[in-house]
Write a protein that holds these residues in place. Structure first.
Motif: not given
Length: 482
Positions: A238-244, A246-250
């Motif tokens: 779930q973190d990886f989904q968030f990190w990827s 557009f707004e985060v882009g980490q």
């Protein structure tokens, strides 16, 4: 109603039943319960049945109850009811059922553990590669502090190690042989339960005979361990989904790991992460279903814990394998976008905790005083959409003078160095921290754990291969009257 049970035994458990027949026969002959001539006749018939019966051709006709009775009828047709009926001496379908179900479960757990070892090796490898690669760590969905990608993956490694230990512990329960328990209370014949366990590749016979046919904790332990494994993996996914996003882009996934929209050409959809999240939930849900089937069942032999429940559980392993393989490949391929990380760290003032800490160490303030000064600096920098190292110093001087009544010791250059993410990580070199001095021994420890997992798996595989060779040799001896 019984046809699915017949077909399931033919499809999933025929080889295990074959091995049980042979191990039991060898034991009966070795203990003198059956004579050499009787054993030779049965062994020869079993070998002939292997050569001549195609499992795919078998169909349930309702004339016998199940696959076991079908094969027993075939044996008696070949050697006569007197000789053929002697193979079942001192055993029951109760102990046979749980034995072949355990024989079916062990290799599935082994394959799952092998996939976990590959994932753990990848986590350690990528953590070492990205030991010094900065990321933004989030708490409550908001930027919190800088750490490193290696530090994050090391945390995943620790949880995975514990999950693998739980799965190994469950596998050890599966590795106890029920044969010889018979219906409930063992037998009046001088059987050797230890010998049958050895020939079937089990670690030992399960001690209490009632437990052999009533205790389903080998089943619930395995699937409970699987629930925890994929529940825990689902969280970083779930973190990886968030990190990827557009707004985060980490987190950046290469093109081989994205799909394009059918209508919006600009879209890069990281669908492997969606598959990982959804399939992890599938594994958790299906494994829970197996455990729940056991709820409020009697502590005795009963159909609830037998073939159909196990066959439902086998689907869990198929889904689980997909998750572990895909997650391993995704971790190997993905990269951290350091420019986006730097921008997000700058915009969020995520290093401001170190300012408060530094004020305690260098200016002699209390942490609460330092925290209040740092908070004012962060609000000022965020309000101007500025960069903490370059834009924060004037606000720092004003806040410091207001709270302390004098100028700070640090000049602008020292302030910029002290609130940099590199410094933030470097000074956190305590046990468990992200600095290299803490990370390097941690990674070494994870490699030791990985090697231990591999060594234990190799020892089990060697023992079971030796048992298979011994059973093959002994049944040939018995067929020759030896």
């Amino acid at each position: 109603m019984l046809r699915p049970l017949f077909d399931g035994a033919r499809r999933y458990h025929a080889e295990a039943l074959r091995r049980i027949d042979r191990a039991h026969l060898v034991m009966l002959v070795e203990t003198g319960i059956l004579g050499a001539a009787q054993g030779a006749a049965i062994a020869g018939a079993l070998q002939a049945m292997d050569r001549e019966i195609r499992l795919d051709d078998l169909a349930y006709g309702g004339d016998v109850e199940d696959y076991f009775f079908h094969m027993e009828r075939e044996l008696k047709a070949r050697v006569g009811p007197d000789i053929g009926g002697r193979l079942h001496t001192a055993r029951s379908r109760n102990d046979i059922d749980h034995t072949f179900l355990k024989l079916g479960l062990k290799p599935r757990v082994d394959r799952l553990l092998a996939a976990c070892r590959k994932l753990l090796a990848t986590l350690i490898e990528v953590a070492a590669r990205d030991r010094d690669v900065l990321i933004v760590a989030y708490t409550h969905g908001q930027p919190a502090q800088p750490t490193t990608h290696g530090h994050y993956l090391a945390a995943m490694s620790e949880v995975l190690i514990r999950d693998m230990e739980r799965l190994e512990a469950a596998r050890a329960i599966v590795d106890l042989c029920p044969m010889g328990a018979a219906a409930i209370t063992t037998s009046g014949f001088p059987i050797s339960r230890q010998r049958v366990a050895e020939l079937l590749g089990f670690a030992a016979p399960q001690r209490n005979s009632y437990s052999c046919i009533a205790a389903t904790d080998y089943l619930t332990s395995v699937y409970s361990a699987i629930v925890l494994l994929f529940l825990h993996l689902g969280r970083p996914i779930q973190d990886f989904q968030f990190w990827s996003s557009f707004e985060v882009g980490q987190l950046y996934l290469p093109n081989a790991f994205v799909q394009v929209s059918s209508i919006m050409p600009q879209k890069r959809n990281p669908v492997p992460l969606e598959h990982l999240r959804h399939l992890s939930s599938q594994a958790v849900g299906r494994a829970r279903a197996v455990v729940d089937v056991m709820h409020n069942t009697p502590f005795t032999d009963m159909t609830d814990s037998e073939a159909e429940t196990h066959e439902m559980g086998y689907q869990v392993f198929d889904v689980a394998q997909r998750v572990l393989d895909l997650l391993t490949a995704t971790l190997q391929a993905c990269r951290i976008d350091s420019e986006r990380v730097a921008a997000n760290l700058s915009r969020s003032c995520a290093t401001i905790t170190e300012l408060a800490d530094w004020l305690v160490r260098s200016e002699g303030l209390s942490f609460r005083q330092g925290h209040e000064i740092a908070a004012e600096v962060a609000r000022a920098v965020v309000a101007m959409s500025g960069d903490l190292p370059t834009d924060g110093y004037p606000a720092f001087v004003l806040a410091f003078e207001r709270h302390v009544g004098r100028k700070p010791v640090a000049d602008a250059a020292e302030f910029a160095r002290m609130v940099s993410p590199e410094h933030f990580v470097a000074v956190r070199d305590r046990f468990g921290g992200p600095a290299p001095a803490a990370m390097d021994p941690a990674l070494a420890g994870y490699r030791v754990a990985l090697d231990a997992f591999a060594a234990r798996a190799a020892a089990i595989a060697a023992r079971e291969a030796a048992a298979a060779d011994e059973l093959k040799r002994r049944i040939q001896d018995v067929a020759k009257g030896g």
